[in-house]
Enzyme design. Structure first.
Site, PDB file in Angstrom:
ATOM      1  CD  GLU A  98      53.111  42.892  40.213  1.00  0.00           C
ATOM      2  OE1 GLU A  98      52.235  42.066  39.862  1.00  0.00           O
ATOM      3  OE2 GLU A  98      54.330  42.786  39.880  1.00  0.00           O
ATOM      4  NE  ARG A 108      37.382  38.775  44.625  1.00  0.00           N
ATOM      5  CZ  ARG A 108      37.523  37.992  43.569  1.00  0.00           C
ATOM      6  NH1 ARG A 108      38.368  38.330  42.602  1.00  0.00           N
ATOM      7  NH2 ARG A 108      36.851  36.870  43.464  1.00  0.00           N
ATOM      8  CG  HIS A 135      43.163  37.781  45.440  1.00  0.00           C
ATOM      9  ND1 HIS A 135      42.387  38.809  44.948  1.00  0.00           N
ATOM     10  CD2 HIS A 135      42.804  36.671  44.737  1.00  0.00           C
ATOM     11  CE1 HIS A 135      41.601  38.351  43.993  1.00  0.00           C
ATOM     12  NE2 HIS A 135      41.818  37.053  43.852  1.00  0.00           N
ATOM     13  CG  PHE A 139      51.834  40.106  43.149  1.00  0.00           C
ATOM     14  CD1 PHE A 139      52.780  39.145  43.463  1.00  0.00           C
ATOM     15  CD2 PHE A 139      50.708  39.714  42.440  1.00  0.00           C
ATOM     16  CE1 PHE A 139      52.624  37.816  43.078  1.00  0.00           C
ATOM     17  CE2 PHE A 139      50.531  38.394  42.049  1.00  0.00           C
ATOM     18  CZ  PHE A 139      51.493  37.441  42.365  1.00  0.00           C
ATOM     19  CG  ASP A 190      45.079  31.737  43.538  1.00  0.00           C
ATOM     20  OD1 ASP A 190      44.562  30.877  42.803  1.00  0.00           O
ATOM     21  OD2 ASP A 190      44.853  32.952  43.418  1.00  0.00           O
ATOM     22  NE  ARG A 207      40.029  33.438  44.489  1.00  0.00           N
ATOM     23  CZ  ARG A 207      40.695  32.371  44.056  1.00  0.00           C
ATOM     24  NH1 ARG A 207      41.691  31.877  44.785  1.00  0.00           N
ATOM     25  NH2 ARG A 207      40.371  31.797  42.913  1.00  0.00           N
TER      26      ARG A 207
END
Length: 314
Positions: free
Chosen positions: A58, A10, A109, A83, A117, A167
């Site tokens: 989104e 990322r 992610h 998302f 998460d 991530r």
């Protein structure tokens, strides 16, 4: 290999967006209130007038990206994989895929390595969702060098591209000098004829660790990096299956609908070959440290070596 530096892909995404922004005035970046996490904040600091935050919306972000692409811009729409591929699937399919617009989706992610998460954010279905959209290229780079090259290639690619970034900081095993990248082409990292290990994303480095362990036991594994899941490098995959006789696929994704099924479908029609698929086995993830979760789900070099060992000797 233990001394290899680690960078999250990322981060590679955010840095390369700035590079593209400086070189191309048509590059714009969209985000859904996650710029710090997706690292598009790096672009935002340099080009605030070309960065657009849509908040936690989104679907609206993807629809706007489609409109911008229709105007001749090259939008990179960014959010978590859950998302970007999940929540906004209808907009990706109908507003981007159907008219084949030049939208690039930067999905961070992805996979189990999202860690703490938990299951709600650990998207292990995105390859499957994006592969079903006609004309959509699906990429999952393995390290910093490949991720930067993939983002540049996505800009040059005519049509929609889905890029998955992680991530977790992962080892950088490619050398920047002399590295070449092409969408739709795989990369042979080690030679071997006992088994072909086809991997994507962070599991490429784990496959290399497995190959080294197997080599010490007299088993030669051909490790192939398949950053491009769609369009698949069919020639390379078929050659590996024909020459090695056994194939293992490795992905930080469900074994349903991802790289493993893409390879299995190809080989069943062209080169029937015994296979094993390493990935998430039709279950949801759960919260925990990323490194421990990857081991728990068998997404690590030791498990790849274990599967390959039993496969070759069985």
């Amino acid at each position: 290999m233990s001394d290899v530096k680690k960078i999250a892909t990322r981060e590679s995404y955010g840095n390369t967006l700035v590079e593209l922004g400086r070189a191309h005035s048509d590059v714009v970046v969209l985000d859904a209130d996650l710029a710090a996490a997706t690292k598009t904040c790096i672009f935002q600091k340099v080009f605030p007038e070309r960065h657009f935050n849509f908040g936690i919306a989104e679907e609206n972000m993807i629809a706007a990206a489609a409109g911008m692409a229709a105007m001749g811009l090259v939008p990179f729409a960014s959010s978590f994989a859950m998302f970007a591929a999940g929540r906004a699937y209808e907009q990706v399919r109908n507003s981007v895929g159907s008219p084949h617009l030049n939208v690039k989706i930067g999905a961070s992610h992805g996979g189990i390595s999202v860690g703490e998460d938990g299951a709600s954010h650990q998207c292990c279905e995105d390859f499957a969702l994006m592969r079903t959209i006609p004309g959509m290229a699906v990429l999952c780079p393995a390290d910093d060098v490949e991720a930067k090259a993939a983002v540049r290639a996505a800009y040059e690619w005519d049509g929609p591209v889905y890029l998955r970034f992680g991530r977790l900081a992962v080892p950088v095993f490619h050398e920047e000098a002399g590295f070449t990248f092409q969408i739709g082409k795989g990369e042979v990292l080690t030679q071997g004829n006992d088994v072909a290990i086809l991997a994507t994303g962070l599991l490429v480095y784990e496959a290399l660790l497995a190959a080294q362990a197997l080599k010490n036991e007299g088993i030669s594994a051909r490790v192939i990096n398949l950053c491009t899941i769609k369009p698949l490098d069919e020639e390379l995959v078929v050659a590996a299956a024909r020459e090695c006789g056994k194939v293992i696929t490795c992905e930080e994704h469900s074994v349903i609908g991802g790289l493993g099924e893409a390879v299995a479908a190809l080989l069943s029609e062209t080169q029937p070959t015994p296979m094993r698929r390493i990935g998430v086995q039709d279950v949801f993830g759960y919260s925990g440290p990323a490194a421990e979760l990857l081991k728990q789900f068998g997404l690590c070099g030791s498990h790849i070596a274990e599967v390959a060992r039993a496969f070759v000797r069985g």
